[in-house]
Design an enzyme around this catalytic site. Structure first.
Site, PDB file in Angstrom:
ATOM      1  N   HIS A  51       1.647  11.396  -9.141  1.00 45.44           N
ATOM      2  CA  HIS A  51       0.249  10.984  -9.190  1.00 45.44           C
ATOM      3  C   HIS A  51       0.102   9.512  -8.845  1.00 45.44           C
ATOM      4  O   HIS A  51       1.074   8.757  -8.826  1.00 45.44           O
ATOM      5  CB  HIS A  51      -0.361  11.258 -10.567  1.00 45.44           C
TER       6      HIS A  51
ATOM      7  N   GLU B 193      -3.374   3.704   1.967  1.00 41.93           N
ATOM      8  CA  GLU B 193      -3.541   3.881   3.400  1.00 41.93           C
ATOM      9  C   GLU B 193      -3.569   5.372   3.699  1.00 41.93           C
ATOM     10  O   GLU B 193      -2.553   6.071   3.573  1.00 41.93           O
ATOM     11  CB  GLU B 193      -2.408   3.217   4.189  1.00 41.93           C
TER      12      GLU B 193
ATOM     13  N   GLU C  20      -4.274   9.650 -12.240  1.00 45.54           N
ATOM     14  CA  GLU C  20      -4.373   9.392 -13.675  1.00 45.54           C
ATOM     15  C   GLU C  20      -5.347   8.244 -13.888  1.00 45.54           C
ATOM     16  O   GLU C  20      -5.177   7.151 -13.333  1.00 45.54           O
ATOM     17  CB  GLU C  20      -3.013   9.036 -14.276  1.00 45.54           C
TER      18      GLU C  20
ATOM     19  N   HIS D 101       0.829  -1.204   0.000  1.00 44.61           N
ATOM     20  CA  HIS D 101       0.000   0.000   0.000  1.00 44.61           C
ATOM     21  C   HIS D 101       0.862   1.253   0.000  1.00 44.61           C
ATOM     22  O   HIS D 101       2.010   1.235   0.413  1.00 44.61           O
ATOM     23  CB  HIS D 101      -0.974   0.027   1.201  1.00 44.61           C
TER      24      HIS D 101
END
Length: 356
Positions: A107, A89, A155, A38
Site C-alpha cells: 500500500h 508518478e 492507508e 517519487h
C-alpha cells in the site's frame, strides 16, 4: 554490531534490545545526498486516477508529460513541490487499460489530520473504503484503508500537520534481515532501535538516512500491554526505545515490518517492508514499477552499489527523450530502485515549469 532480526527471542515481560548496523565503507555514501523522489506505477485510466487523487485525497497535479515516440504519458501528483516533497508518478501506456497488482506491493500511506472526514469524503465521492476509520486495537492512532480505481491500497493515517503527507510505500519481502543488510550495506542506512513481539510474533524495523527524533512523537505511543521489538535505522541520533502502537488489527498473522527512509518521518516518505513468516516469494504483477531516489552523481552511485555487491539493472546515462541521467538497481526481492541525477532532476522541473 548488527543483530539479525530472526535472532530476537520473546520474553515473559517487555524485552528491549538495541541494534546498530555496520557503518557503510563507501566514502561516496558519506558524501552523497539522497532522498525519495517519487513512486512510479502504471494505471489504465489516467484521468480517473488524477480525479481520485486530487478530488478525494486532496493532492495537487504537479505536472504532466507525454512521450509519444515511446507511447506513454506521465502525471506527477503530491502535496508539495517536487523540489522538496515526495510525489507519485502515474504511467499510462497507450492502449493498456488494466494491470495485475500482484502480491508484492502492499500500500501507499498518506498522513491526514482527520481520517474520519477523509474516509467520508472518499465514500461520498464514489471511492471505496476497505477498512473503516477508527483507532487501531490497543491504541489511539486512527487509520482507514481506501482503494483507488486500479486497486492500489492507500492507508490513511491520522497525524498532526506534517510537511510530507505522502508518508509510506509498503512492499512485501521474503527475508527481512537480507533486506536490512541491503539497505544498510548497499544504500547506507543505519539501524537505530528494536523491540520484540512475543505474543503476536512479529517485529517492526524502522530504517532511515537522517535524524530520527520524529518517530517518538509519531509512532511511539499507547501500547502498555503489548510486548514487541522495533528496529530503526537512520543518520543522526543514538538508539532510543519507546512504546509503539501499530498493526494490532491482525494479531493472528505472523509478520515483521521494517521502515526505511532518508530523514525524519514527520518530513519524509518512508519505505515500509513487510515480512510474513514462512513466505519467501511474491508474485510482482506488472502494475507497480519502482521508487526513484536522488543522487549527486549516478555514475559514482553505480560504482558504489557494485562495490557493495548490489546489482545494476540499468547502466548510468541519460533517458532517451528526456535527457535526465539515471541508473537502476535491483534489491534482493527484485524491486527496482532508480537513482536520478539531482541536478538534472531540478533542470527537468524548471523546464516543466516553463511549459506550463
Amino acid at each position: 554490531m548488527s543483530l539479525p532480526i530472526r535472532a530476537m527471542r520473546p520474553a515473559g515481560r517487555r524485552h528491549l534490545t538495541t541494534m546498530a548496523a555496520a557503518a557503510p565503507d563507501s566514502e561516496w555514501l558519506q558524501q552523497d545526498s539522497r532522498r525519495m523522489l517519487h513512486a512510479v506505477y502504471r494505471v489504465g485510466d489516467m484521468q480517473k486516477h488524477i480525479d481520485f487523487y486530487t478530488k478525494l485525497l486532496g493532492m495537487k497535479l504537479l505536472r504532466q508529460r507525454d512521450i509519444p515516440q515511446d507511447k506513454y504519458s506521465n502525471a506527477f501528483l503530491g502535496y508539495g513541490p517536487e523540489e522538496t516533497n515526495f510525489a507519485i508518478e502515474l504511467t499510462y501506456n497507450y492502449g493498456v487499460d488494466s494491470y495485475d497488482i500482484g502480491e508484492g506491493f502492499g500500500h501507499f500511506g498518506v498522513a491526514l489530520p482527520d481520517v474520519y472526514a477523509a474516509a467520508d469524503k472518499i465514500k461520498a465521492g464514489g471511492g471505496t473504503i476497505t477498512r473503516e476509520a477508527g483507532p487501531v486495537k490497543g491504541g489511539s492512532t486512527v487509520i482507514a484503508f481506501a482503494k483507488d480505481p486500479t486497486g492500489y491500497m492507500w492507508e490513511l493515517i491520522q497525524r498532526k500537520e506534517t510537511q510530507e503527507p505522502l508518508c509510506q510505500v509498503m512492499l512485501r519481502v521474503g527475508d527481512l534481515q537480507r533486506s536490512i543488510d541491503y539497505f544498510t550495506k548497499v544504500l547506507g542506512m543505519k539501524l537505530l532501535r528494536t523491540r520484540d513481539v512475543p505474543e503476536y510474533k512479529y517485529t517492526h524495523a524502522s530504517l532511515g538516512y537522517g535524524p530520527e527524533e520524529a518517530f517518538f512523537s509519531t509512532f511511539c505511543q499507547d501500547v502498555p500491554d503489548y510486548k514487541y521489538t522495533l528496529a530503526f535505522l537512520g543518520y543522526g541520533l543514538e538508539a532510543f526505545l519507546c512504546e509503539r502502537n501499530f498493526c494490532q488489527d491482525v494479531p493472528d498473522y505472523k509478520y515483521t515490518l521494517a521502515f526505511l527512509g532518508y530523514g525524519p518521518e514527520e518530513d519524509n516518505c518512508v519505505l515500509e517492508l513487510t515480512y510474513n513468516y514462512g513466505k519467501t516469494e511474491y508474485a510482482k504483477g506488472n502494475a507497480y514499477a519502482q521508487v526513484a531516489l536522488s543522487t549527486k552523481d549516478v555514475y559514482k552511485t553505480a560504482e558504489q552499489i557494485r562495490a557493495a555487491g548490489g546489482a545494476i539493472s540499468r547502466e548510468p546515462g541519460p533517458v532517451p527523450g528526456i535527457g535526465t541521467k539515471i541508473m537502476a538497481t535491483i534489491d534482493p526481492d527484485g524491486y527496482k530502485w532508480v537513482f536520478v541525477d539531482e541536478e538534472d532532476f531540478h533542470k527537468e522541473l524548471e523546464e516543466a515549469a516553463k511549459q506550463q
